[in-house]
Write an enzyme that holds these catalytic residues in place. Structure first.
Site, PDB file in Angstrom:
ATOM      1  N   HIS A  36       0.805  -1.222   0.000  1.00 51.04           N
ATOM      2  CA  HIS A  36       0.000   0.000   0.000  1.00 51.04           C
ATOM      3  C   HIS A  36       0.835   1.268   0.000  1.00 51.04           C
ATOM      4  O   HIS A  36       0.319   2.359   0.163  1.00 51.04           O
ATOM      5  CB  HIS A  36      -0.974  -0.007   1.189  1.00 51.04           C
ATOM      6  CG  HIS A  36      -1.963  -1.123   1.089  1.00 51.04           C
ATOM      7  ND1 HIS A  36      -1.775  -2.314   1.757  1.00 51.04           N
ATOM      8  CD2 HIS A  36      -3.100  -1.256   0.379  1.00 51.04           C
ATOM      9  CE1 HIS A  36      -2.780  -3.126   1.454  1.00 51.04           C
ATOM     10  NE2 HIS A  36      -3.595  -2.514   0.628  1.00 51.04           N
ATOM     11  N   GLY A  37       2.154   1.139  -0.129  1.00 50.90           N
ATOM     12  CA  GLY A  37       3.006   2.298  -0.327  1.00 50.90           C
ATOM     13  C   GLY A  37       3.494   3.016   0.918  1.00 50.90           C
ATOM     14  O   GLY A  37       3.795   4.202   0.857  1.00 50.90           O
TER      15      GLY A  37
END
Length: 152
Positions: free
Chosen positions: A117-118
């Site tokens: 999800h970064g």
């Protein structure tokens, strides 16, 4: 049935039965020899079924971690509160967003990056970008001597 009714159970009897078994206690601590971890490198070990990141930080990394304005972070925490010895960073390798395992030596801040999800973590394991709400968790650990780390 009358025999059972006559038996007395003390609260301590219950607690003894609930204590950890020998195989569980064996996993409670893990000992790592630090001499095999070169400066500037990460090692991942497994403890209690979870990855633990151990980083032998360089002087530049230590300086960067200590000089960053940590009060501006989502989960504000100075580097000094995250390490016992500045050159050794020890953290659970579990992203605080959804429990993924971040990739070391990557991301925007030279620390860890969770590609799911970064989320980006810095060289102190503090969340700097992305959806993760908290810094990477620091487990209980100690240094019984200069060349040994004990987690747990």
């Amino acid at each position: 049935m009358e025999q059972v009714a006559d038996m007395q159970f003390l609260p301590s009897d219950f607690l003894v039965n609930m204590s950890a078994s020998a195989d569980v206690l064996a996993q409670a601590k893990v000992e790592i020899g630090l001499a095999s971890i070169p400066e500037g490198k990460n090692v991942i070990i497994k403890w209690r079924g979870k990855p633990v990141f151990i980083r032998h930080r360089t002087q530049d990394e230590i300086q960067e971690a200590q000089q960053y304005d940590w009060k501006t972070l989502r989960d504000p925490q100075p580097d000094e509160d995250r390490v016992q010895k500045p050159e050794w960073l020890v953290m659970l390798g579990v992203c605080t967003h959804l429990g993924c395992v971040p990739i070391g030596e990557s991301g925007d801040y030279g620390g860890w990056f969770c590609p799911c999800h970064g989320s980006h973590y810095d060289i102190s394991g503090r969340v700097r970008k992305g959806p993760a709400p908290l810094n990477l968790e620091v487990p209980q650990y100690s240094f019984p001597d200069e060349s040994t780390l004990v987690i747990g």
